[in-house]
Design a protein around this motif. Structure first.
Motif, PDB file in Angstrom:
ATOM      1  N   PRO A 175      -0.154   6.824   7.198  1.00 29.03           N
ATOM      2  CA  PRO A 175       1.949   7.001   6.907  1.00 29.03           C
ATOM      3  C   PRO A 175       2.088   5.906   7.765  1.00 29.03           C
ATOM      4  O   PRO A 175       1.645   5.744   9.408  1.00 29.03           O
ATOM      5  CB  PRO A 175       2.599   8.791   8.173  1.00 29.03           C
ATOM      6  CG  PRO A 175       1.528   9.402   7.290  1.00 29.03           C
ATOM      7  CD  PRO A 175       0.374   8.674   7.538  1.00 29.03           C
ATOM      8  N   HIS A 176       3.562   5.044   7.186  1.00 27.70           N
ATOM      9  CA  HIS A 176       4.193   3.938   7.444  1.00 27.70           C
ATOM     10  C   HIS A 176       4.186   4.840   9.301  1.00 27.70           C
ATOM     11  O   HIS A 176       4.315   5.635   9.359  1.00 27.70           O
ATOM     12  CB  HIS A 176       5.375   3.389   7.375  1.00 27.70           C
ATOM     13  CG  HIS A 176       6.574   2.434   7.548  1.00 27.70           C
ATOM     14  ND1 HIS A 176       5.108   1.823   7.333  1.00 27.70           N
ATOM     15  CD2 HIS A 176       7.621   2.752   8.091  1.00 27.70           C
ATOM     16  CE1 HIS A 176       6.334   1.068   7.437  1.00 27.70           C
ATOM     17  NE2 HIS A 176       7.651   0.871   8.575  1.00 27.70           N
ATOM     18  N   ILE A 222       1.009  -1.548  -0.159  1.00 32.43           N
ATOM     19  CA  ILE A 222       0.366  -0.096  -0.535  1.00 32.43           C
ATOM     20  C   ILE A 222       0.769   1.184  -0.281  1.00 32.43           C
ATOM     21  O   ILE A 222       1.876   1.223   0.843  1.00 32.43           O
ATOM     22  CB  ILE A 222      -0.992  -0.149   1.422  1.00 32.43           C
ATOM     23  CG1 ILE A 222      -1.951  -1.166   1.572  1.00 32.43           C
ATOM     24  CG2 ILE A 222      -1.436   1.216   1.787  1.00 32.43           C
ATOM     25  CD1 ILE A 222      -2.365  -0.678   0.238  1.00 32.43           C
ATOM     26  N   ARG A 223       0.279   1.695  -0.353  1.00 31.21           N
ATOM     27  CA  ARG A 223       1.264   3.704  -0.681  1.00 31.21           C
ATOM     28  C   ARG A 223      -0.221   4.667  -0.494  1.00 31.21           C
ATOM     29  O   ARG A 223      -1.355   4.363  -0.443  1.00 31.21           O
ATOM     30  CB  ARG A 223       1.772   4.113  -2.208  1.00 31.21           C
ATOM     31  CG  ARG A 223       1.462   2.779  -3.066  1.00 31.21           C
ATOM     32  CD  ARG A 223       2.243   3.109  -4.386  1.00 31.21           C
ATOM     33  NE  ARG A 223       2.490   4.149  -4.789  1.00 31.21           N
ATOM     34  CZ  ARG A 223       2.838   4.997  -5.614  1.00 31.21           C
ATOM     35  NH1 ARG A 223       3.271   4.286  -7.436  1.00 31.21           N
ATOM     36  NH2 ARG A 223       3.234   5.821  -6.172  1.00 31.21           N
ATOM     37  N   LEU A 224       0.893   5.630  -0.063  1.00 33.77           N
ATOM     38  CA  LEU A 224       0.278   6.925   0.141  1.00 33.77           C
ATOM     39  C   LEU A 224      -1.427   7.269  -0.544  1.00 33.77           C
ATOM     40  O   LEU A 224      -1.610   7.529  -0.550  1.00 33.77           O
ATOM     41  CB  LEU A 224       1.399   7.819   0.827  1.00 33.77           C
ATOM     42  CG  LEU A 224       1.552   8.264   2.218  1.00 33.77           C
ATOM     43  CD1 LEU A 224       2.285   8.921   2.712  1.00 33.77           C
ATOM     44  CD2 LEU A 224       0.517   8.055   3.434  1.00 33.77           C
ATOM     45  N   HIS A 244      -2.670   5.566  -2.763  1.00 31.37           N
ATOM     46  CA  HIS A 244      -3.568   4.428  -3.164  1.00 31.37           C
ATOM     47  C   HIS A 244      -4.889   5.092  -1.231  1.00 31.37           C
ATOM     48  O   HIS A 244      -6.577   4.610  -1.575  1.00 31.37           O
ATOM     49  CB  HIS A 244      -3.366   2.574  -2.052  1.00 31.37           C
ATOM     50  CG  HIS A 244      -3.174   2.177  -2.958  1.00 31.37           C
ATOM     51  ND1 HIS A 244      -1.373   1.715  -2.690  1.00 31.37           N
ATOM     52  CD2 HIS A 244      -3.130   1.292  -4.384  1.00 31.37           C
ATOM     53  CE1 HIS A 244      -0.831   0.851  -3.889  1.00 31.37           C
ATOM     54  NE2 HIS A 244      -2.317   0.646  -4.484  1.00 31.37           N
ATOM     55  N   GLU A 273      -2.219   1.468   6.849  1.00 29.52           N
ATOM     56  CA  GLU A 273      -0.938   1.702   7.137  1.00 29.52           C
ATOM     57  C   GLU A 273       0.304   1.470   5.865  1.00 29.52           C
ATOM     58  O   GLU A 273      -0.069   0.201   4.982  1.00 29.52           O
ATOM     59  CB  GLU A 273      -0.113   1.271   7.718  1.00 29.52           C
ATOM     60  CG  GLU A 273       1.569   1.787   8.596  1.00 29.52           C
ATOM     61  CD  GLU A 273       2.284   1.305   9.369  1.00 29.52           C
ATOM     62  OE1 GLU A 273       0.903  -0.156  10.135  1.00 29.52           O
ATOM     63  OE2 GLU A 273       3.096   1.168  10.010  1.00 29.52           O
ATOM     64  N   GLU A 274       0.945   2.569   5.198  1.00 27.61           N
ATOM     65  CA  GLU A 274       1.424   2.604   4.181  1.00 27.61           C
ATOM     66  C   GLU A 274       2.349   1.758   4.370  1.00 27.61           C
ATOM     67  O   GLU A 274       3.176   1.484   5.190  1.00 27.61           O
ATOM     68  CB  GLU A 274       2.484   4.333   4.073  1.00 27.61           C
ATOM     69  CG  GLU A 274       3.245   4.167   2.948  1.00 27.61           C
ATOM     70  CD  GLU A 274       3.635   5.644   2.921  1.00 27.61           C
ATOM     71  OE1 GLU A 274       4.600   6.288   2.390  1.00 27.61           O
ATOM     72  OE2 GLU A 274       4.023   6.822   4.317  1.00 27.61           O
ATOM     73  N   VAL A 289      -5.761   5.968   3.995  1.00 30.61           N
ATOM     74  CA  VAL A 289      -4.235   4.959   3.873  1.00 30.61           C
ATOM     75  C   VAL A 289      -3.455   6.091   5.099  1.00 30.61           C
ATOM     76  O   VAL A 289      -3.244   7.527   4.615  1.00 30.61           O
ATOM     77  CB  VAL A 289      -4.057   5.367   2.596  1.00 30.61           C
ATOM     78  CG1 VAL A 289      -1.949   4.680   3.081  1.00 30.61           C
ATOM     79  CG2 VAL A 289      -4.105   4.335   1.823  1.00 30.61           C
TER      80      VAL A 289
END
Lengths: 336, 336
Positions: B135-136, B6-8, B10, B100-101, B133
């Motif tokens: 951030p990590h 998953i990316r931001l 998304h 979560e990213e 989504v």
């Protein structure tokens, strides 16, 4: 940890949690339907005998408090607006809170009070809720989710499938205010401004349009902004959307910040605007109805839907044309 | 970052988000009502013309996959069960995901598939959803929230206010399985076991009891466990709840792990059990009905409600008595 901050025990179903729910949530959100002891709540029959509509939304805005709103008021407006643009009258909300251990209880109370105030203004009641507490280092403070229940008149048919070539596109006010207001509230940018988020219930606007013959479709341009709503229209209909750049209302301060930081206001979130597609002959009447409301004073007819390639074309001030591409990378995360 | 996580982007409302929603969420949750392009969804009229009931719950269990379930199936069972114990037939769910990213998309898909499977088994459909989504470093992977809509028969009156001195207390099966199964799935304890979570829809159980004259109140003992439900009864009614320790079903393995780690199974979460209070003369019939169902085979009459001090008294195996205090510190966080 002292008594002024959230502890993990506030989420365990025991006495701390009960106290938190009673003193913070139930106190501000009190209404005859909310029963913090019940597993589920009975909804009184909703007026009009129409179709029951439901929608849900999550909220992770940063910062949690910004000029013109908080994550709490936003959690009301976002979900109320999804009901409103679908043609429904919003009645009930449920609320989920994910709270980080160590969160300042006074701040939580401010946010819940602002949520309660927004709910009163939008004439919706919070009928059920749930709270989870997560360990320090997760959650970025607070996330909320709200689910809304409303009723749409039986006869009202709105949807992307009703959009026709020749239709007009309107927006109810300046775009990008919410995005830029939140951005300015982030200290990282070192900018300050007077700009307030546009976050508000759009129900007065959608109600004014709902009785209009020739109303095809309404949507609130949140994440991804005005441009993303227009792309959804293109994708669903296979039609072209043609915009008149000079007609699109954008506040001077929004345009200035966008120019400085390289953002396009057409891709920035609004939280109190409506995009409406109406049959062309009804566009002047739609505009009159929007402009008659305080929130719609700056409404404008901004473009049209046409036969042709399914893309969004911007006719620029200087007479040129530019294709608006679909959003890929996130220009401004955590905006709602 | 590669395409498998998953990316931001998304979560930004643009093309990545559309793709994620179409390929993961909509594919598994497909049903005629779910329209990922709509702001709100129209609910068909629900059978029986009863009272519309609504409830909501958040889910933050760790680990996200455990023996007998996932956070996805739990998000169905938890909300379905809150409707069921209120006497309602569950029909519709909405779903919020906070992701979560960097989250593994294949794992997300497993979890959503398990959610979809649980929904099919419980005969509910997911009608609306929202994805954010983060951030990590935030979110601990994935949080879910579900809101449920159901219908309760007009005449059915259940509630803490109907509990009377002399009533019997039943539980539909062994307590603490979910809590211990999740605990064993946490590598930190270095323990392994065959135990499965009891997570399941309790609707067959509550439906079997709903037509019983003398049914007063039902609740599913989740966070805080059986003891916390009993404390709620005491607090709401001012009555004493007296438990017969030897009658309370607890699996051997649950008892063994509890003894080893110093937990009390009466405070551990179940996710597929019902606590029911019934008029004493109806208790044998209630027990028969529960035991006739696969999930209720180990149901038991575990105690009674009595005039007296508002506390929970445990009559121990050796003939002694022990007051069960209300839960303060969390014995086992992140259990649901």
């Amino acid at each position: 940890m002292d008594d002024t901050h959230i502890r993990l025990a506030h989420g365990n179903g025991g006495s701390y949690m009960r106290e938190l729910i009673e003193t913070v949530f139930a106190r501000h959100l009190a209404n005859p339907l909310l029963n913090v002891q019940a597993d589920a709540v009975a909804l009184p029959a909703m007026e009009g005998g129409g179709v029951v509509m439901v929608t849900t939304d999550g909220f992770t805005v940063q910062p949690l408090e910004f000029p013109g709103g908080t994550i709490g008021s936003l959690a009301v407006h976002g979900t109320v607006n999804d009901l409103a643009v679908s043609g429904a009258t919003p009645y009930y909300l449920t609320l989920n809170a994910f709270i980080e251990e160590g969160f300042d209880i006074a701040r939580l109370e401010r946010i819940i009070a602002s949520l309660a105030e927004a709910a009163r203004e939008a004439r919706v009641v919070i009928v059920a809720g749930d709270t989870k507490v997560l360990p320090h280092g997760e959650v970025g403070g607070l996330y909320l989710a709200t689910t809304g229940v409303g009723v749409r008149a039986q006869h009202l048919q709105l949807g992307l499938d009703r959009v026709q070539p020749g239709d007009a596109v309107l927006v109810s006010g300046p775009v990008g205010d919410h995005g830029i207001a939140v951005l300015l509230a982030r200290e990282e940018f070192g900018l300050r401004g007077e700009l307030l988020s546009d976050a508000a219930s759009v129900f007065p606007l959608t109600q004014a349009l709902a009785s209009l013959n020739g109303l095809r479709f309404m949507r609130d341009p949140t994440r991804g902004g005005l441009a993303t709503v227009l792309h959804e229209i293109c994708r669903a209909t296979g039609l072209e959307v043609r915009l008149n750049q000079t007609a699109i209302p954008v506040r001077e301060q929004v345009a200035a910040v966008c120019e400085m930081l390289g953002y396009d206001p057409l891709f920035l979130a609004c939280e109190g605007r409506v995009v409406a597609v109406v049959e062309a002959s009804q566009a002047p009447e739609a505009l009159t109805r929007l402009q008659a409301l305080p929130q719609g004073r700056e409404a404008a007819i901004i473009g049209s839907v046409n036969a042709g390639r399914a893309h969004v074309v911007l006719q620029t001030e200087l007479g040129g044309e530019r294709i608006l591409e679909e959003l890929e990378d996130d220009p401004l995360p955590r905006i709602c």
